[in-house]
Write an enzyme that holds these catalytic residues in place. Structure first.
Site, PDB file in Angstrom:
ATOM      1  N   GLU A 187      -6.675 -35.675  53.894  1.00  0.00           N
ATOM      2  CA  GLU A 187      -7.669 -35.706  52.814  1.00  0.00           C
ATOM      3  C   GLU A 187      -7.043 -35.071  51.586  1.00  0.00           C
ATOM      4  O   GLU A 187      -6.444 -33.987  51.671  1.00  0.00           O
ATOM      5  CB  GLU A 187      -8.931 -34.954  53.255  1.00  0.00           C
ATOM      6  CG  GLU A 187     -10.079 -35.008  52.249  1.00  0.00           C
ATOM      7  CD  GLU A 187     -10.179 -33.764  51.371  1.00  0.00           C
ATOM      8  OE1 GLU A 187     -11.008 -33.762  50.448  1.00  0.00           O
ATOM      9  OE2 GLU A 187      -9.415 -32.801  51.611  1.00  0.00           O
ATOM     10  N   ASP A 241      -9.547 -28.080  58.733  1.00  0.00           N
ATOM     11  CA  ASP A 241      -8.333 -27.380  58.322  1.00  0.00           C
ATOM     12  C   ASP A 241      -7.343 -27.266  59.477  1.00  0.00           C
ATOM     13  O   ASP A 241      -6.166 -27.003  59.267  1.00  0.00           O
ATOM     14  CB  ASP A 241      -8.670 -25.959  57.836  1.00  0.00           C
ATOM     15  CG  ASP A 241      -9.439 -25.935  56.532  1.00  0.00           C
ATOM     16  OD1 ASP A 241      -9.566 -26.993  55.894  1.00  0.00           O
ATOM     17  OD2 ASP A 241      -9.920 -24.849  56.146  1.00  0.00           O
ATOM     18  N   GLU A 263     -10.434 -38.044  47.773  1.00  0.00           N
ATOM     19  CA  GLU A 263     -11.656 -37.543  47.144  1.00  0.00           C
ATOM     20  C   GLU A 263     -11.466 -37.482  45.640  1.00  0.00           C
ATOM     21  O   GLU A 263     -10.525 -36.846  45.153  1.00  0.00           O
ATOM     22  CB  GLU A 263     -12.041 -36.161  47.670  1.00  0.00           C
ATOM     23  CG  GLU A 263     -13.302 -35.643  46.991  1.00  0.00           C
ATOM     24  CD  GLU A 263     -13.800 -34.302  47.498  1.00  0.00           C
ATOM     25  OE1 GLU A 263     -14.637 -33.688  46.808  1.00  0.00           O
ATOM     26  OE2 GLU A 263     -13.348 -33.865  48.568  1.00  0.00           O
ATOM     27  N   HIS A 293      -7.441 -29.282  44.367  1.00  0.00           N
ATOM     28  CA  HIS A 293      -8.867 -29.188  44.667  1.00  0.00           C
ATOM     29  C   HIS A 293      -9.687 -28.615  43.526  1.00  0.00           C
ATOM     30  O   HIS A 293     -10.655 -29.226  43.077  1.00  0.00           O
ATOM     31  CB  HIS A 293      -9.089 -28.346  45.926  1.00  0.00           C
ATOM     32  CG  HIS A 293     -10.541 -28.156  46.247  1.00  0.00           C
ATOM     33  ND1 HIS A 293     -11.276 -27.085  45.762  1.00  0.00           N
ATOM     34  CD2 HIS A 293     -11.398 -28.906  46.968  1.00  0.00           C
ATOM     35  CE1 HIS A 293     -12.523 -27.193  46.190  1.00  0.00           C
ATOM     36  NE2 HIS A 293     -12.633 -28.279  46.925  1.00  0.00           N
ATOM     37  N   ASP A 350      -7.432 -34.333  47.146  1.00  0.00           N
ATOM     38  CA  ASP A 350      -8.338 -34.239  45.999  1.00  0.00           C
ATOM     39  C   ASP A 350      -7.599 -34.696  44.752  1.00  0.00           C
ATOM     40  O   ASP A 350      -6.522 -34.173  44.444  1.00  0.00           O
ATOM     41  CB  ASP A 350      -8.814 -32.798  45.815  1.00  0.00           C
ATOM     42  CG  ASP A 350      -9.568 -32.289  47.029  1.00  0.00           C
ATOM     43  OD1 ASP A 350     -10.695 -32.737  47.251  1.00  0.00           O
ATOM     44  OD2 ASP A 350      -9.016 -31.441  47.769  1.00  0.00           O
ATOM     45  N   HIS A 354      -7.891 -31.694  56.377  1.00  0.00           N
ATOM     46  CA  HIS A 354      -8.537 -31.331  55.126  1.00  0.00           C
ATOM     47  C   HIS A 354      -7.542 -30.716  54.146  1.00  0.00           C
ATOM     48  O   HIS A 354      -6.991 -29.647  54.396  1.00  0.00           O
ATOM     49  CB  HIS A 354      -9.650 -30.328  55.434  1.00  0.00           C
ATOM     50  CG  HIS A 354     -10.444 -29.883  54.269  1.00  0.00           C
ATOM     51  ND1 HIS A 354     -10.545 -28.551  53.904  1.00  0.00           N
ATOM     52  CD2 HIS A 354     -11.198 -30.571  53.368  1.00  0.00           C
ATOM     53  CE1 HIS A 354     -11.327 -28.439  52.854  1.00  0.00           C
ATOM     54  NE2 HIS A 354     -11.735 -29.645  52.501  1.00  0.00           N
ATOM     55  N   ARG A 355      -7.287 -31.405  53.049  1.00  0.00           N
ATOM     56  CA  ARG A 355      -6.272 -30.999  52.067  1.00  0.00           C
ATOM     57  C   ARG A 355      -4.905 -30.856  52.749  1.00  0.00           C
ATOM     58  O   ARG A 355      -4.091 -30.005  52.390  1.00  0.00           O
ATOM     59  CB  ARG A 355      -6.655 -29.695  51.365  1.00  0.00           C
ATOM     60  CG  ARG A 355      -8.060 -29.713  50.771  1.00  0.00           C
ATOM     61  CD  ARG A 355      -8.448 -28.378  50.148  1.00  0.00           C
ATOM     62  NE  ARG A 355      -9.906 -28.283  50.011  1.00  0.00           N
ATOM     63  CZ  ARG A 355     -10.564 -27.182  49.672  1.00  0.00           C
ATOM     64  NH1 ARG A 355      -9.883 -26.066  49.408  1.00  0.00           N
ATOM     65  NH2 ARG A 355     -11.875 -27.174  49.576  1.00  0.00           N
ATOM     66  N   LYS A 375     -12.379 -35.721  42.670  1.00  0.00           N
ATOM     67  CA  LYS A 375     -12.931 -34.388  42.449  1.00  0.00           C
ATOM     68  C   LYS A 375     -13.466 -34.271  41.019  1.00  0.00           C
ATOM     69  O   LYS A 375     -12.733 -34.455  40.059  1.00  0.00           O
ATOM     70  CB  LYS A 375     -11.841 -33.339  42.700  1.00  0.00           C
ATOM     71  CG  LYS A 375     -12.252 -31.901  42.508  1.00  0.00           C
ATOM     72  CD  LYS A 375     -13.364 -31.494  43.462  1.00  0.00           C
ATOM     73  CE  LYS A 375     -12.947 -31.566  44.904  1.00  0.00           C
ATOM     74  NZ  LYS A 375     -13.990 -31.046  45.820  1.00  0.00           N
TER      75      LYS A 375
END
Length: 284
Positions: A71, A271, A145, A86, A73, A44-45, A147
């Protein structure tokens, strides 16, 4: 004649067995190594528990930790450049202030996106979308993603064009997924990139999603990725029946990752990539 009816009955039983849908069942205790390897591990990120989120350092750490996907954003600057961050402002994760859409790429590139996390990462920059694609394609999958796409008219076209320029818009690539909380944006993106898997993100307000809504999502989405707090065994099964996969977000503890394992999800957005590999595995 009896033999004929016996064979006919046997054929009916076999046909019925194939017609019954296979549902996930909640697993208990440890899982097999094969089951563990089938879970998609999404950083995640990037590996954001170990390095500042949405930076090249976090993405590289995720690769080193053998994540299946990073992942990211994606947003757009005032001069219509795609950047990876993000929040819709730079305040939380940089030493600057202001909305991403009000800053030029040059202004954004001057910001320190690492010191807030640790002095070890001082001077880390907000990367561009192109930089991330060029650095990590072929090394790890990329879950993109969009955003707050409503703030950036045309971002779907910009993302699509950037992928097409790199021949990353093909079905045989299998390493790009696009998702968003903005479901209309996903309809647009899927029309532009029909061979790329897309996903709809779902917050806690979708806890009571209906089968009709899932069927509607499935007309353009390949994934239904909900907040982990609304994931139940029933929801996992209904998403699968609708023809989609599920990768819930965001796991931040071993207990949360273990729970999602047991519910039979297809992937875990986390994470902590190590949690996906730390689940107890039993010998086959």
């Amino acid at each position: 004649m009896k033999r004929f009816f016996f064979i006919l009955s046997l054929m009916c039983i076999l046909m019925a067995s194939f017609a019954v849908p296979v549902f996930a069942t909640e697993k208990e205790g440890s899982i097999t190594k094969q089951e563990q390897q089938q879970i998609i591990n999404v950083a995640h990120r990037g590996a954001s528990a170990h390095a500042p989120e949405n930076t090249m350092a976090a993405f590289q750490k995720a690769v080193e930790m053998k994540s299946d996907y990073i992942e990211i954003d994606v947003q757009m600057t005032e001069d219509e450049e795609l950047v990876v961050i993000h929040d819709t402002t730079v305040d939380r994760t940089t030493n600057g202030t202001g909305a991403v859409g009000d800053l030029t790429l040059e202004e954004i590139r001057m910001l320190d996106a690492g010191s807030w996390f640790s002095e070890e990462f001082a001077g880390e920059k907000i990367p561009t979308f192109e930089e991330v694609l060029d650095a990590f394609r072929g090394k790890v999958g990329i879950l993109i993603e969009l955003k707050s796409p409503g703030l950036y008219p045309g971002i779907e076209e910009e993302v699509a064009e950037t992928l097409k320029e790199r021949n990353m818009d093909r079905a045989n690539n299998e390493k790009i997924i696009i998702q968003s909380f903005n479901h209309e944006s996903m309809k647009q993106s899927k029309a532009l990139l029909p061979e790329i898997p897309h996903g709809v993100l779902a917050g806690t307000s979708w806890a009571d999603v209906t089968d009709e809504q899932l069927a509607a999502f499935a007309t353009y989405a390949d994934y239904f990725n909900p907040n982990q707090n609304i994931v139940t065994l029933e929801l996992v099964n209904r998403v699968h029946v609708a023809g989609m996969q599920m990768m819930p977000y965001t796991s931040r503890s071993q207990e949360q990752a273990d729970r999602l394992f047991h519910l039979g999800v297809d992937g875990i957005i986390t994470d902590y990539p190590e949690h996906v590999y730390n689940h107890p595995v039993k010998n086959n």
